[in-house]
Motif scaffolding. Structure first.
Motif, PDB file in Angstrom:
ATOM      1  N   LEU A  36       0.753  -1.192  -0.070  1.00  0.00           N
ATOM      2  CA  LEU A  36       0.064  -0.080   0.069  1.00  0.00           C
ATOM      3  C   LEU A  36       0.781   1.224   0.203  1.00  0.00           C
ATOM      4  O   LEU A  36       0.574   2.354  -0.586  1.00  0.00           O
ATOM      5  N   LYS A  37       2.076   1.230   0.686  1.00  0.00           N
ATOM      6  CA  LYS A  37       2.855   2.498   0.748  1.00  0.00           C
ATOM      7  C   LYS A  37       3.496   2.359  -0.660  1.00  0.00           C
ATOM      8  O   LYS A  37       3.485   3.683  -1.161  1.00  0.00           O
ATOM      9  N   ALA A  38       3.776   1.315  -1.447  1.00  0.00           N
ATOM     10  CA  ALA A  38       4.662   1.710  -2.535  1.00  0.00           C
ATOM     11  C   ALA A  38       3.519   2.180  -3.697  1.00  0.00           C
ATOM     12  O   ALA A  38       3.961   2.763  -4.466  1.00  0.00           O
ATOM     13  N   VAL A  39       2.150   1.951  -3.526  1.00  0.00           N
ATOM     14  CA  VAL A  39       1.445   2.354  -4.704  1.00  0.00           C
ATOM     15  C   VAL A  39       0.661   3.642  -4.258  1.00  0.00           C
ATOM     16  O   VAL A  39      -0.314   4.063  -4.956  1.00  0.00           O
ATOM     17  N   GLY A  40       0.985   4.426  -3.182  1.00  0.00           N
ATOM     18  CA  GLY A  40       0.516   5.419  -2.630  1.00  0.00           C
ATOM     19  C   GLY A  40      -0.903   5.355  -1.995  1.00  0.00           C
ATOM     20  O   GLY A  40      -1.677   6.357  -1.947  1.00  0.00           O
ATOM     21  N   LEU A  41      -1.285   4.187  -1.403  1.00  0.00           N
ATOM     22  CA  LEU A  41      -2.503   4.193  -0.660  1.00  0.00           C
ATOM     23  C   LEU A  41      -2.537   4.016   0.927  1.00  0.00           C
ATOM     24  O   LEU A  41      -3.493   3.995   1.419  1.00  0.00           O
ATOM     25  N   GLU A  42      -1.208   4.011   1.133  1.00  0.00           N
ATOM     26  CA  GLU A  42      -1.161   4.013   2.817  1.00  0.00           C
ATOM     27  C   GLU A  42      -2.021   5.038   3.562  1.00  0.00           C
ATOM     28  O   GLU A  42      -2.802   4.762   4.424  1.00  0.00           O
ATOM     29  N   VAL A  63     -13.363   1.282  -0.503  1.00  0.00           N
ATOM     30  CA  VAL A  63     -13.145  -0.001  -0.981  1.00  0.00           C
ATOM     31  C   VAL A  63     -12.733  -0.893   0.284  1.00  0.00           C
ATOM     32  O   VAL A  63     -12.233  -0.502   1.066  1.00  0.00           O
ATOM     33  N   VAL A  64     -13.561  -2.054   0.329  1.00  0.00           N
ATOM     34  CA  VAL A  64     -13.249  -3.038   1.445  1.00  0.00           C
ATOM     35  C   VAL A  64     -12.511  -4.140   0.759  1.00  0.00           C
ATOM     36  O   VAL A  64     -12.837  -4.784   0.014  1.00  0.00           O
ATOM     37  N   LEU A  65     -11.568  -4.771   1.563  1.00  0.00           N
ATOM     38  CA  LEU A  65     -10.657  -5.683   1.110  1.00  0.00           C
ATOM     39  C   LEU A  65      -9.991  -6.491   2.212  1.00  0.00           C
ATOM     40  O   LEU A  65      -9.821  -5.894   3.478  1.00  0.00           O
ATOM     41  N   PRO A  66      -9.750  -7.734   2.145  1.00  0.00           N
ATOM     42  CA  PRO A  66      -8.996  -8.693   3.286  1.00  0.00           C
ATOM     43  C   PRO A  66      -7.606  -7.853   3.532  1.00  0.00           C
ATOM     44  O   PRO A  66      -7.014  -7.260   2.544  1.00  0.00           O
ATOM     45  N   VAL A  67      -7.276  -8.061   4.555  1.00  0.00           N
ATOM     46  CA  VAL A  67      -5.770  -7.340   4.950  1.00  0.00           C
ATOM     47  C   VAL A  67      -4.883  -8.248   4.754  1.00  0.00           C
ATOM     48  O   VAL A  67      -3.550  -7.990   4.828  1.00  0.00           O
ATOM     49  N   ASP A  68      -5.018  -9.655   4.043  1.00  0.00           N
ATOM     50  CA  ASP A  68      -3.833 -10.505   3.758  1.00  0.00           C
ATOM     51  C   ASP A  68      -3.818 -11.224   2.365  1.00  0.00           C
ATOM     52  O   ASP A  68      -3.586 -12.532   2.397  1.00  0.00           O
ATOM     53  N   ASN A 115      -2.909  -1.401  -7.618  1.00  0.00           N
ATOM     54  CA  ASN A 115      -3.117  -0.218  -8.750  1.00  0.00           C
ATOM     55  C   ASN A 115      -4.354  -0.466  -9.452  1.00  0.00           C
ATOM     56  O   ASN A 115      -5.107   0.498  -9.827  1.00  0.00           O
ATOM     57  N   LYS A 116      -4.859  -1.732  -9.804  1.00  0.00           N
ATOM     58  CA  LYS A 116      -6.005  -2.290 -10.334  1.00  0.00           C
ATOM     59  C   LYS A 116      -7.327  -1.696  -9.270  1.00  0.00           C
ATOM     60  O   LYS A 116      -8.278  -1.183  -9.459  1.00  0.00           O
ATOM     61  N   VAL A 117      -6.993  -1.828  -8.051  1.00  0.00           N
ATOM     62  CA  VAL A 117      -7.833  -1.578  -6.994  1.00  0.00           C
ATOM     63  C   VAL A 117      -8.286  -0.130  -7.179  1.00  0.00           C
ATOM     64  O   VAL A 117      -9.573   0.458  -6.944  1.00  0.00           O
ATOM     65  N   LYS A 118      -7.276   0.799  -7.502  1.00  0.00           N
ATOM     66  CA  LYS A 118      -7.744   2.279  -7.842  1.00  0.00           C
ATOM     67  C   LYS A 118      -8.532   2.510  -8.701  1.00  0.00           C
ATOM     68  O   LYS A 118      -9.536   3.547  -8.758  1.00  0.00           O
ATOM     69  N   GLU A 119      -8.732   1.636  -9.835  1.00  0.00           N
ATOM     70  CA  GLU A 119      -9.564   1.841 -10.826  1.00  0.00           C
ATOM     71  C   GLU A 119     -11.271   1.517 -10.320  1.00  0.00           C
ATOM     72  O   GLU A 119     -12.104   1.928 -11.228  1.00  0.00           O
ATOM     73  N   LEU A 120     -11.290   0.842  -9.112  1.00  0.00           N
ATOM     74  CA  LEU A 120     -12.939   0.678  -8.840  1.00  0.00           C
ATOM     75  C   LEU A 120     -13.448   1.823  -8.481  1.00  0.00           C
ATOM     76  O   LEU A 120     -14.654   1.979  -8.836  1.00  0.00           O
ATOM     77  N   GLU A 121     -13.028   3.013  -8.101  1.00  0.00           N
ATOM     78  CA  GLU A 121     -13.608   4.553  -8.072  1.00  0.00           C
ATOM     79  C   GLU A 121     -14.274   4.893  -9.408  1.00  0.00           C
ATOM     80  O   GLU A 121     -15.427   5.139  -9.411  1.00  0.00           O
ATOM     81  N   ASN A 122     -13.476   4.651 -10.489  1.00  0.00           N
ATOM     82  CA  ASN A 122     -13.945   5.095 -11.749  1.00  0.00           C
ATOM     83  C   ASN A 122     -15.109   4.211 -12.180  1.00  0.00           C
ATOM     84  O   ASN A 122     -16.068   4.498 -12.892  1.00  0.00           O
ATOM     85  N   GLY A 141     -12.962 -10.685  -2.678  1.00  0.00           N
ATOM     86  CA  GLY A 141     -13.401 -10.603  -1.567  1.00  0.00           C
ATOM     87  C   GLY A 141     -13.190  -8.886  -1.235  1.00  0.00           C
ATOM     88  O   GLY A 141     -13.150  -8.337  -0.410  1.00  0.00           O
ATOM     89  N   VAL A 142     -12.979  -8.310  -2.415  1.00  0.00           N
ATOM     90  CA  VAL A 142     -12.876  -6.856  -2.733  1.00  0.00           C
ATOM     91  C   VAL A 142     -13.833  -6.097  -3.413  1.00  0.00           C
ATOM     92  O   VAL A 142     -14.505  -6.689  -4.268  1.00  0.00           O
ATOM     93  N   PHE A 143     -14.568  -5.140  -2.756  1.00  0.00           N
ATOM     94  CA  PHE A 143     -15.750  -4.311  -3.199  1.00  0.00           C
ATOM     95  C   PHE A 143     -15.674  -3.075  -3.037  1.00  0.00           C
ATOM     96  O   PHE A 143     -14.971  -2.671  -2.025  1.00  0.00           O
TER      97      PHE A 143
END
Length: 462
Positions: free
Chosen positions: A48-54, A112-117, A126-133, A198-200
């Motif tokens: 998450l730190k690496a892709v700027g989501l921390e 966005v909700v996702l498992p921690v592991d 990075n793909k998770v970021k696309e869910l907003e659009n 489990g990501v939504f």
């Protein structure tokens, strides 16, 4: 966009290393970039730190896992603490109220909700970021992310589209299929079905409106007080099944759920962790040993051998997922716990005919860390310092302790300890009805303890 990482689980599928306080996501069996051992939650937080989501992320968890998370990823990570374990719908509802009332997120904010592991590459996030659009374009109630299957697995759930779609385009969801046979899984793959990760995602208003319909408060503090009245039900059953419009976004990359010993050992960098020997003629066998005694494995094939203070497992890898059902009746409390101040390990337990109990623990307080200042009502304690030096707060006095000192703590006596150097002691508890709930905390930090003693003009001997 805000990310809510769900950290829960009782840890039964990776017994005996995992337990109620140390679920699978906290086991340090993976290898980090600097060849250090790291856990799943440490790996994900680093990604998450690496892709700027921390800075956009919070972790929803239970009281029992709070110390473990802060120990592994830091004390600055925002945590949403569930007052009690219920299920994923109450946890997500509480997280929504926290983002709305504590972090002042607007109702149009995408969550966005996702498992921690999840065990994934950075490109997954990075793909998770696309869910907003995707959520904005589709105007759907929920936007899911699924993985393109690489084989017809019967271990995962599937997201089934209304009709065949082109690669990488989100699609409208027709239905969900949970853990089909391999034959049915192959048919689903031919329909472009995805593994359910489990990501939504949803707009914050979607969950807040559900709370309004149930006449539940939107305030985090108020909802926390009413938490036990929320239905004990999964988010899938309470929300997903009642949604009118759901879309899914395909991800074509590496994804794995390391939830069982056979899948976890596939990603371990070494076949052996801890004391012991694997003979040269062992094949595809993993040894993970947390005990101080060696474990020797000779001439085996396709086994996992795991040993911890909670127990010992010897299993064929293919059969290892059955461990959860086999130990379902175990009621033993965790024998090993990691806390923000260090760790503790239960060495012995006895209950006598009179009803009195005895618990012996080995406790380590890390250098510079401290316990709370507290007392117990139902048990006496005796500490024998075996390593290091520390400061002991005892009723109205603070004084220095070192290896060789013995400290008597009868029930009701207020006490706390800080490690000057790494400190270890043996704690013997005696009493009737010994419980982790028998704990009255007066001060949490050592600075609070010192301020209290200074104001009370108590005796400080250092």
């Amino acid at each position: 966009m805000k990310l809510v990482l769900l950290s829960g689980g009782s840890g039964k599928r990776l017994w005996p290393l995992s337990n109620d306080t140390r679920s699978k996501q906290f086991l340090k069996v993976l290898e980090g970039q600097k060849n250090e051992k790291q856990s799943m939650v440490q790996r994900v937080w680093g990604q998450l730190k690496a892709v700027g989501l921390e800075d956009s992320s919070v972790i929803a968890t239970s009281k029992m896992q709070r110390d473990m998370i802060q120990t592994q990823v830091g004390t600055n990570v925002p945590l949403i603490i569930e007052p009690e374990r219920r299920d994923t719908f109450p946890a997500i509802a509480l997280a929504a109220s926290y983002l709305f009332s504590e972090q002042n997120s607007t109702e149009d904010e995408v969550i966005v909700v996702l498992p921690v592991d999840p065990y994934v590459e950075d490109s997954f996030f990075n793909k998770v970021k696309e869910l907003e659009n995707v959520l904005s374009i589709s105007e759907a109630d929920l936007a899911l992310m699924g993985v393109k299957p690489t084989y017809p697995s019967s271990k995962y759930g599937y997201i089934v589209p209304h009709e065949k779609v082109k690669d990488d385009q989100f699609f409208k969801v027709n239905r969900f299929t949970e853990k089909p046979s391999e034959e049915k899984a192959q048919a689903l793959i031919e329909m472009n079905a995805l593994w359910n990760t489990g990501v939504f995602a949803f707009k914050l208003s979607y969950i807040l409106n559900i709370l309004r319909d149930k006449e539940l408060p939107l305030s985090y503090n108020e909802l926390s007080l009413q938490y036990k009245t929320l239905p004990k039900i999964s988010f899938d059953y309470e929300v997903v099944e009642n949604a009118n419009h759901i879309v899914a976004l395909p991800y074509d990359g590496y994804w794995k759920d390391l939830g069982t010993w056979n899948t976890l050992t596939e990603e371990m960098a070494t076949n052996q962790i801890g004391k012991g020997v694997l003979s040269e003629d062992t094949i595809n066998t993993h040894l993970v040993n947390e005990l101080d005694i060696p474990v020797t494995v000779i001439g085996t094939k396709d086994l996992v051998v795991a040993a911890s203070p909670d127990g010992i497992l010897v299993s064929d890898k293919a059969s290892s997922p059955r461990i959860k059902e086999i130990i379902s009746d175990f009621e033993q409390p965790p024998m090993y716990e990691e806390r923000i101040w260090g760790w503790s390990r239960v060495l012995d337990y006895a209950k006598y005919d009179t009803g009195s109990e005895m618990v012996t623990k080995r406790i380590c307080i890390l250098e510079g860390k401290s316990s709370t200042f507290h007392y117990h009502n139902l048990r006496d304690e005796v500490w024998t310092i075996v390593k290091g030096e520390g400061e002991l707060a005892l009723d109205d006095n603070i004084h220095r302790v070192k290896a060789g000192d013995i400290i008597h703590l009868p029930a009701g006596k207020k006490h706390g300890i800080r490690a000057i150097t790494e400190l270890e002691f043996i704690e013997v508890q005696t009493g009737i009805g010994i419980s982790e709930d028998d704990f009255t905390r007066l001060y949490y930090s050592w600075d609070e303890v010192l301020n209290h003693f200074k104001e009370a003009k108590s005796k400080v001997i250092l």
